[in-house]
Design a protein around this motif. Sequence first.
Motif, PDB file in Angstrom:
ATOM      1  N   UNK A   1      44.275  41.420  48.246  1.00 52.55           N
ATOM      2  CA  UNK A   1      42.887  41.661  48.651  1.00 52.55           C
ATOM      3  C   UNK A   1      42.357  40.591  49.592  1.00 52.55           C
ATOM      4  N   UNK A   2      43.140  39.494  49.758  1.00 48.50           N
ATOM      5  CA  UNK A   2      42.695  38.362  50.586  1.00 48.50           C
ATOM      6  C   UNK A   2      41.325  37.875  50.101  1.00 48.50           C
ATOM      7  N   UNK A   3      41.205  37.729  48.804  1.00 53.66           N
ATOM      8  CA  UNK A   3      39.931  37.358  48.183  1.00 53.66           C
ATOM      9  C   UNK A   3      40.092  36.095  47.349  1.00 53.66           C
ATOM     10  N   UNK A   4      39.167  35.155  47.532  1.00 55.46           N
ATOM     11  CA  UNK A   4      39.177  33.885  46.815  1.00 55.46           C
ATOM     12  C   UNK A   4      37.959  33.836  45.900  1.00 55.46           C
ATOM     13  N   UNK A   5      38.192  33.704  44.581  1.00 56.07           N
ATOM     14  CA  UNK A   5      37.102  33.676  43.609  1.00 56.07           C
ATOM     15  C   UNK A   5      37.328  32.540  42.619  1.00 56.07           C
ATOM     16  N   UNK A   6      36.309  32.285  41.789  1.00 56.41           N
ATOM     17  CA  UNK A   6      36.475  31.274  40.739  1.00 56.41           C
ATOM     18  C   UNK A   6      35.794  31.738  39.468  1.00 56.41           C
ATOM     19  N   UNK A   7      36.256  31.184  38.346  1.00 55.11           N
ATOM     20  CA  UNK A   7      35.731  31.538  37.044  1.00 55.11           C
ATOM     21  C   UNK A   7      35.900  30.352  36.108  1.00 55.11           C
TER      22      UNK A   7
ATOM     23  N   UNK B   1      37.135  22.353  34.410  1.00 56.33           N
ATOM     24  CA  UNK B   1      36.933  23.539  33.586  1.00 56.33           C
ATOM     25  C   UNK B   1      36.836  24.828  34.375  1.00 56.33           C
ATOM     26  N   UNK B   2      37.066  24.773  35.684  1.00 56.05           N
ATOM     27  CA  UNK B   2      37.006  25.981  36.508  1.00 56.05           C
ATOM     28  C   UNK B   2      38.392  26.347  37.029  1.00 56.05           C
ATOM     29  N   UNK B   3      38.560  27.637  37.303  1.00 58.81           N
ATOM     30  CA  UNK B   3      39.817  28.166  37.834  1.00 58.81           C
ATOM     31  C   UNK B   3      39.543  28.912  39.131  1.00 58.81           C
ATOM     32  N   UNK B   4      40.274  28.568  40.168  1.00 57.28           N
ATOM     33  CA  UNK B   4      40.195  29.294  41.424  1.00 57.28           C
ATOM     34  C   UNK B   4      41.324  30.304  41.497  1.00 57.28           C
ATOM     35  N   UNK B   5      41.013  31.521  41.940  1.00 55.22           N
ATOM     36  CA  UNK B   5      42.003  32.597  41.992  1.00 55.22           C
ATOM     37  C   UNK B   5      42.045  33.176  43.399  1.00 55.22           C
ATOM     38  N   UNK B   6      43.232  33.164  44.009  1.00 55.64           N
ATOM     39  CA  UNK B   6      43.425  33.763  45.322  1.00 55.64           C
ATOM     40  C   UNK B   6      44.269  35.024  45.154  1.00 55.64           C
ATOM     41  N   UNK B   7      43.656  36.182  45.435  1.00 56.93           N
ATOM     42  CA  UNK B   7      44.377  37.453  45.399  1.00 56.93           C
ATOM     43  C   UNK B   7      44.958  37.689  46.791  1.00 56.93           C
TER      44      UNK B   7
END
Length: 333
Positions: A236-242, A227-233
Motif C-alpha cells: 500500500x506504500x503506507x507508513x503508520x504508527x500505533x 512504546x510506539x511501533x511504526x509500520x510500513x506496508x
Amino acid sequence: MTENWKLISKFLSGEASEDECSILNAWMDESYENQQKFLEVKKSLELFDHSCKENIEVDKQRAWASIQRKIHSDRNIVNLKPAKKTSASIFLKIAAILVIGLFAAWGLYRAVYKREQVHIVAQNGKKELKLQDGSIVWLNTKSDLSYPQSFNGKYRKVRLNGEAYFEVSKNVDMPFVIENDEFSVVVLGTAFNIFSYEKENEIRVNVLSGSVSFKDKFGTELLLLKGETGILNKTLKMLTKEKSGDPNFLAWKEERLEFTNAPFSYVCRTSGNYFGYNFILKSKELENIKYTGTFEKPTLDGLLEVLKNTLNIEVAKHQSTKEVVISSGNMDQ
C-alpha cells in the motif's frame, strides 16, 4: 583490471583489433557488473564529448553508430567488432583515456571501501555484535548487516536486511542511520527493534527507549517515541504508527514466549514465526480459543506437547515441509 580498461579505451577510440574485441567480449560475459562498467564508461564518454562539442567538431552520430548497434535491448551488450576509424578517433582516444583513468581511480576507491566494510550474516541462529562506536546489535536468524569498520563523516550508517535489535550509543554530532532499499531509521541514541525481511509485506520498528525517525523511500517520515511501533506496508506504500502491544516482538532475542488470554490463532502465528514453521489450523473453531501460558527458552516439541495436553488437540509436525498441522480433539468447551 588495468588491461580491461585499456581494451575499453581502444575499442571506444576505434583502434581495437578482432582479438582484442574477443577478449573484451569474454570479460563482459563474465558478469552483468562488467557489462554495466562498460556502459558507464561509454555514457561518461558521451557526456564528455557533449561538453566539448562547442570547441571540437565531432560527428557523434557516426562515431557511436557502431556501438549503439551493439546494445541489445535485453542483455545490454552483444559481441563487439572493431569500429572503423572516424575523423574523431584521435579525440575519442584522448577522451576515452581520460574517462578510463577516472573510472580506474573510482574502482580503486570502491575496492578500498569494500575492504573496509564488514558484512555479517546470521544464517542459522542469532548473533550479537559490538560496533566501533560501542553500539550493540543482535541479528535474528536469516538476517544480515553491513557496516564500516570505523564510522567517519556526518553519520554512522549501517545496512540491514532481516530483523535486528539495536542499542545505539548516543552521539548527537553523528546520528546513527539504519537503511535498506525500502526505508531509513535515524537515531541519536536509543533501543529499538527492526523487522524488515525482504519477503514480508510489512516493515516494523518497535521503540523501547528514546525516539527514532522512520522514513520510507518516498520521503514520508514519522517520529516514533518509546512504546510506539511504526509500520510500513510495502504494497500500500503506507507508513503508520500505533502503540506497541505485542509482548512477543522480542521473543527471538529474549527466548521467551508469553500469552495472556490470547486467541489461539495468535499463539500459532507467533510460535510459527519463532520456530520457522507454518502452523495450520484445520478447524475454524480453533482460532478463537483463548490460551494463557509462558514458555522460557522453548523448544518446538516441548511447546506442542504442552498445547496438545492443555487444549486436548491433535498435533502433527512435518519437518520436511516445516509445517505443524493442528486439528480438534475431544475438546470440552
